[in-house]
Design a protein around this motif. Structure first.
Motif, mmCIF file in Angstrom:
data_model
loop_
_atom_site.group_PDB
_atom_site.id
_atom_site.type_symbol
_atom_site.label_atom_id
_atom_site.label_comp_id
_atom_site.label_asym_id
_atom_site.label_seq_id
_atom_site.Cartn_x
_atom_site.Cartn_y
_atom_site.Cartn_z
ATOM 1 N N THR A 53 -2.526 118.135 96.921
ATOM 2 C CA THR A 53 -3.117 117.599 97.966
ATOM 3 C C THR A 53 -4.068 116.622 97.639
ATOM 4 O O THR A 53 -4.284 115.355 97.837
ATOM 5 C CB THR A 53 -3.986 118.617 98.944
ATOM 6 N N GLU A 54 -4.889 116.732 96.546
ATOM 7 C CA GLU A 54 -5.764 115.820 95.844
ATOM 8 C C GLU A 54 -5.199 114.861 95.141
ATOM 9 O O GLU A 54 -5.569 113.659 95.309
ATOM 10 C CB GLU A 54 -6.876 116.679 94.884
ATOM 11 N N MET A 55 -4.014 115.022 94.663
ATOM 12 C CA MET A 55 -3.319 114.131 93.792
ATOM 13 C C MET A 55 -2.730 113.102 94.717
ATOM 14 O O MET A 55 -2.488 111.932 94.669
ATOM 15 C CB MET A 55 -2.158 114.654 93.049
ATOM 16 N N ALA A 56 -2.188 113.828 96.210
ATOM 17 C CA ALA A 56 -1.755 112.903 97.086
ATOM 18 C C ALA A 56 -2.686 111.625 97.827
ATOM 19 O O ALA A 56 -2.496 110.687 97.647
ATOM 20 C CB ALA A 56 -1.136 113.854 98.143
ATOM 21 N N GLY A 74 -4.221 106.096 101.376
ATOM 22 C CA GLY A 74 -3.436 105.516 102.734
ATOM 23 C C GLY A 74 -2.216 106.378 103.176
ATOM 24 O O GLY A 74 -1.984 106.087 104.304
ATOM 25 N N ALA A 75 -1.600 107.081 102.336
ATOM 26 C CA ALA A 75 -0.309 107.561 102.643
ATOM 27 C C ALA A 75 -0.410 108.761 103.663
ATOM 28 O O ALA A 75 0.358 109.001 104.384
ATOM 29 C CB ALA A 75 0.506 108.053 101.302
ATOM 30 N N PHE A 76 -1.689 109.433 103.403
ATOM 31 C CA PHE A 76 -1.975 110.449 104.353
ATOM 32 C C PHE A 76 -3.253 110.318 105.199
ATOM 33 O O PHE A 76 -4.144 109.939 104.479
ATOM 34 C CB PHE A 76 -2.128 111.936 103.669
ATOM 35 N N ALA A 77 -3.306 110.790 106.190
ATOM 36 C CA ALA A 77 -4.299 110.416 107.206
ATOM 37 C C ALA A 77 -5.560 111.496 106.755
ATOM 38 O O ALA A 77 -6.767 111.060 106.854
ATOM 39 C CB ALA A 77 -3.939 110.535 108.709
ATOM 40 N N ALA A 78 -5.264 112.619 106.183
ATOM 41 C CA ALA A 78 -6.386 113.546 105.684
ATOM 42 C C ALA A 78 -5.839 114.627 105.021
ATOM 43 O O ALA A 78 -4.513 114.878 105.173
ATOM 44 C CB ALA A 78 -7.097 114.022 106.934
ATOM 45 N N GLY A 79 -6.526 115.262 104.133
ATOM 46 C CA GLY A 79 -5.959 116.401 103.379
ATOM 47 C C GLY A 79 -7.019 117.445 103.223
ATOM 48 O O GLY A 79 -8.063 117.137 103.263
ATOM 49 N N ARG A 91 -0.249 109.134 111.017
ATOM 50 C CA ARG A 91 -0.871 110.500 111.608
ATOM 51 C C ARG A 91 -0.218 111.524 110.800
ATOM 52 O O ARG A 91 0.643 112.415 111.322
ATOM 53 C CB ARG A 91 -0.675 110.319 112.956
ATOM 54 N N VAL A 92 -0.215 111.534 109.459
ATOM 55 C CA VAL A 92 0.365 112.694 108.693
ATOM 56 C C VAL A 92 -0.678 113.190 107.658
ATOM 57 O O VAL A 92 -1.138 112.347 107.092
ATOM 58 C CB VAL A 92 1.538 112.060 107.832
ATOM 59 N N GLY A 93 -0.673 114.348 108.100
ATOM 60 C CA GLY A 93 -1.841 115.205 107.052
ATOM 61 C C GLY A 93 -1.183 116.084 106.044
ATOM 62 O O GLY A 93 -0.072 116.247 106.275
ATOM 63 N N ASP A 103 8.637 111.081 100.004
ATOM 64 C CA ASP A 103 9.975 111.296 100.513
ATOM 65 C C ASP A 103 10.179 112.215 101.893
ATOM 66 O O ASP A 103 10.872 111.716 102.841
ATOM 67 C CB ASP A 103 11.091 111.707 99.446
ATOM 68 N N GLY A 104 9.349 113.228 101.657
ATOM 69 C CA GLY A 104 9.414 113.926 102.937
ATOM 70 C C GLY A 104 8.692 113.233 103.986
ATOM 71 O O GLY A 104 9.097 113.601 105.225
ATOM 72 N N LYS A 105 7.531 112.853 103.915
ATOM 73 C CA LYS A 105 6.977 112.060 105.018
ATOM 74 C C LYS A 105 7.846 110.986 105.533
ATOM 75 O O LYS A 105 8.013 110.698 106.674
ATOM 76 C CB LYS A 105 5.804 111.167 104.297
#
Length: 812
Positions: A681-684, A690-695, A668-670, A653-655
């Protein structure tokens, strides 16, 4: 000529000042190396303030530059001007004082030794001088003595005679003169004259010593035998010296097998190992019992817990039945028996953070009544009970039940000055509030609302409770007071970032620690009835304060899953553009921690790093996802049996909010964070590929079966009882879904979240033939990094990860 020279000097000085001021205003912003440097360049936080015995001075501590040593300072609360005390001055300084009921005497601990002071003329007496530090000071109810504790042993200092001696002598062995317990022992006495004579001699000698003690109070008390099967983990002596309340555990309770932590870089050149904590569920904490010792009669009495409401219930009965059925289906009858519920739920005395001795025991002022706080080992119930001293039994006064788990905080309790009314904090309304309850009456709330109350302190005259609360907004904390008899909750400060407070001995002033996002905790005093504060310290360094730091904007992110509002801190440029931009979401650690406040943040380095990210074109969001502190019981317990699920909903929801409100490119959201933030971060990345570009996952938990018992079993129950909760909540179970770049960083000698967590997940990725995952290990770091080199290396890698896979994503 002389006048011209003076004019030239004035002109040069003015120009130099102007250039210096301009240089300060336009000082180059710090780079990553500066941000991750030893934080001494920022300043020092004021720590552990307390009042002198006469109430005329305040003491506090500051970390020494370039050292972990904390120096002691003294400041006049009326005029300010704190000074560091040298060794000679420290040798004469007060410690945090306690007072007798008439307020004629004070006592405190200085360098581990007890000091007694007469307030009328400030004359002091050194009561102890030893290698073992004293604690738990209190005056006798009748004013005849000062009691103190060394380890778990209590001592009495006779004020009239000026002599110290044991208040009780406890022997952890069987009484040699106890009546024979079985036929064999009785036969020994019947058959052997020598054994009978020896026993008669001991009995005669004991009777003679008892007679001498009856007429000579200076004699040390006779020993009390408690048996060899128990050990004491907490103790509280009654102010009248009659009773000793003991918290005991089985002496030989098995601790379970502990994993090893290996340190490879050592002074010896050889790899060295040491034990860490036991894994969750590998054996439960030792059950505790309450033992009431009558020091006059020299008799110990076990206190039964059978009267506690709900003590025989099994709140996990449904899960237990399911686990037993699964064990029997697998042909494992031994496991099925091990899972069977005990007849009485094992208990622990709630930890007393103030005394630090593990005992949640509270005597009233005259020692006529004792209250105890207990918690079930399954975390579902907390009780407050009075101890009937005549019957050696518990009289229940309050039960707090939670189908998820009782919180770690908000367990303060005690007595009002009347000695017959209890006060306590409770989350029963859904929010931590303050209650009072007469022993023979109904409980009454002194505070109420959708906010949290903590740190309650009763004034010396018993008329007021002072407390910390976030009444105006979840992120805004200030000092409040409320009459102990009921009435208006009045706000005394407007800092919005109150961290702690200490009442003055005479009750007229309050010393407060307060901070803000870029100001370390500072000391001030305010009138106890409210009024303008007087600031006493300023410990920030110019190199830090001269920077144009970005003030975080507290925003409200709407939940798309019915959770209401998710509070967050937003870092962005002063002027918003219309072009698409990259973003980073930071996930705070600890799970149950509040990072969206107006105080100095736990994650101050990360806050500076966020400033650097904004300068590079990112925007940053730091969210208090569900499970965070400060938002009530339902927010805290939303993760019960499903860690990583409600929190991920909030992060997504924050993204979405960033994309909608700040022109963020959804591709382009890390995301990054440490400890619980590393776990998230690992769970995300693994649950929402695909929801986050990198973690970047720092010191993350990847398998909750490897974490400790106290924290994990509260949220996920026991892994043998509730394996589904652990499978649902552990990133390693979702490893096959990895599709986005992941950096893992871990201290090799981390004894909180073991490095084995990250190594096991890394091996899982290897076997799954995954790509774009890396691990960075730090041989000399534990859970909280200490060395600037390690901090810099870790965040350099994070910065490079985001630059390559977030900021430049889609670019040639």
């Amino acid at each position: 000529m002389r006048r011209l020279r003076r004019l030239l000097l004035v002109l040069l000085a003015t120009l130099a000042g102007a250039f210096a001021g301009h240089a300060q205003d336009t000082a180059a912003p710090p780079d990553l190396a500066q941000v991750m440097a030893d934080p001494d360049w920022i300043g020092q936080a004021v720590e552990a303030p307390y009042w002198s015995a006469d109430g005329h001075q305040l003491y506090y501590r500051l970390k020494r530059e370039g050292s972990a040593i904390r120096d002691l300072y003294r400041v006049d609360p009326a005029r300010g001007g704190g000074v560091r005390l040298d060794a000679a001055q420290r040798a004469q300084a007060d410690g945090p004082p306690v007072f007798d009921r008439a307020h004629r005497l004070a006592a405190f601990v200085r360098h581990g030794d007890v000091v007694l002071r007469r307030l009328a003329d400030a004359r002091s007496v050194e009561v102890t001088r030893g290698a073992q530090a004293a604690g738990a000071l209190r005056f006798a109810a009748d004013g005849s003595a000062l009691y103190y504790r060394l380890g778990m042993d209590w001592y009495r200092y006779d004020l009239a005679a000026g002599v110290s001696g044991p208040a009780a002598v406890l022997k952890f062995e069987d009484d040699p003169d106890a009546p024979p317990r079985d036929d064999l022992a009785r036969d020994q006495l019947r058959l052997f004259d020598t054994l009978r004579r020896q026993r008669h001699e001991r009995e005669a000698r004991r009777a003679e010593e008892d007679a001498e003690r009856a007429v000579d109070p200076s004699r040390a008390p006779a020993p009390i035998y408690l048996g060899k099967a128990v050990k004491v983990v907490g103790s509280e002596l009654s102010p009248d010296g009659r009773w000793l309340a003991l918290v005991t555990e089985p002496k030989d309770y098995a601790a379970g097998r502990a994993p090893l932590v290996t340190q490879y870089v050592t002074p010896s050149g050889y790899a060295e190992t040491r034990e860490a904590r036991v894994y969750v569920g590998r054996n439960d904490p030792a059950p505790q019992s309450l033992l009431l010792v009558d020091l006059r009669e020299r008799k110990p009495y076990p206190v039964s817990v059978e009267t506690l409401p709900g003590i025989a219930e099994d709140p996990l009965a449904e899960l237990r039945a399911k686990a037993i059925a699964a064990a029997r289906a697998a042909g494992d009858e031994a496991r099925a028996k091990a899972l069977a519920a005990p007849a009485t739920r094992p208990l622990r005395i709630v930890f007393d953070a103030e005394d630090g001795d593990g005992a949640g025991l509270r005597w009233n002022e005259d020692g006529s009544r004792l209250a105890v706080m207990l918690r079930a080992n399954d975390h579902k119930d907390r009780w407050i009970a009075e101890v009937d001293l005549a019957r050696h039994a518990l009289v229940p006064q309050h039960r707090l039940h939670d189908a998820a788990w009782i919180g770690w905080d908000f367990n303060d309790f005690g007595w009002l000055k009347d000695g017959r009314t209890l006060w306590y904090l409770s989350e029963e309304s859904g929010w931590s509030q303050l209650y009072v309850k007469p022993l023979d009456g109904e409980a009454r709330a002194l505070t109420a609302g959708r906010f949290e109350v903590s740190h309650p302190a009763l004034s010396a005259d018993g008329r007021w409770f002072y407390l910390r609360a976030n009444r105006t907004a979840p992120y805004s904390y200030d000092l409040y007071r409320v009459p102990s008899g009921g009435g208006e909750l009045a706000r005394l400060t407007t800092y919005q970032g109150l961290d702690d407070f200490v009442l003055a001995p005479d009750g007229t002033q309050v010393a407060v620690l307060h901070s803000s996002p870029y100001v370390l905790p500072q000391l001030a005093v305010v009138p106890a009835a409210g009024g303008a504060p007087r600031e006493l310290t300023q410990t920030m360094k110019p190199a830090f304060t001269a920077q144009a730091w970005i003030a975080p904007t507290i925003v409200q992110v709407p939940s798309s899953h019915g959770a209401g509002t998710i509070h967050a801190k937003y870092y962005g440029p002063a002027t918003e553009g219309s072009t698409s931009r990259p973003a980073v979401i930071f996930v705070h650690g600890a799970g149950y921690l509040q990072n969206v406040t107006l105080s100095w943040p736990t994650y101050f380095r990360e806050q500076m790093f966020h400033n650097l990210l904004v300068r590079q074109g990112y925007v940053v969001l730091d969210m208090d996802y569900r499970a965070s502190a400060g938002y009530g019981r339902a927010w805290r317990t939303a993760i019960y049996r499903q860690m990583g699920h409600p929190e991920l909903e909030d992060l997504l929801d924050g993204k979405a909010w960033l994309v909608r409100e700040h022109h963020v490119d959804p591709q382009r959201v890390g995301i990054y964070g440490g400890s619980y933030g590393g776990f998230m971060t690992e769970m995300a990345l693994l649950r929402a590929p695909g929801a986050f570009a990198a973690g970047a996952a720092l010191r993350p938990v990847s398998d909750w079966r490897l974490y400790n018992h106290e924290y994990t079993s509260a949220i996920l129950n026991d892994p043998q009882l509730d394996p589904e909760a652990y499978a649902t909540s552990s990133p390693i179970e979702y490893a096959e879904r990895l599709a986005d770049p992941l950096l893992i960083a871990h201290g090799l000698i981390d004894d909180n979240v073991l490095a084995a967590d990250s190594v096991r997940l890394y091996q899982r990725f290897v076997e799954l033939h995954k790509k774009n995952f890396w691990i960075s290990l730090y041989p000399l770091e534990r859970h909280g990094f200490q060395q600037p080199d390690a901090w810099y290396d870790e965040y350099r890698r994070i910065d490079e990860l985001f630059d390559a896979f977030v900021k430049r994503r889609g670019m040639p």
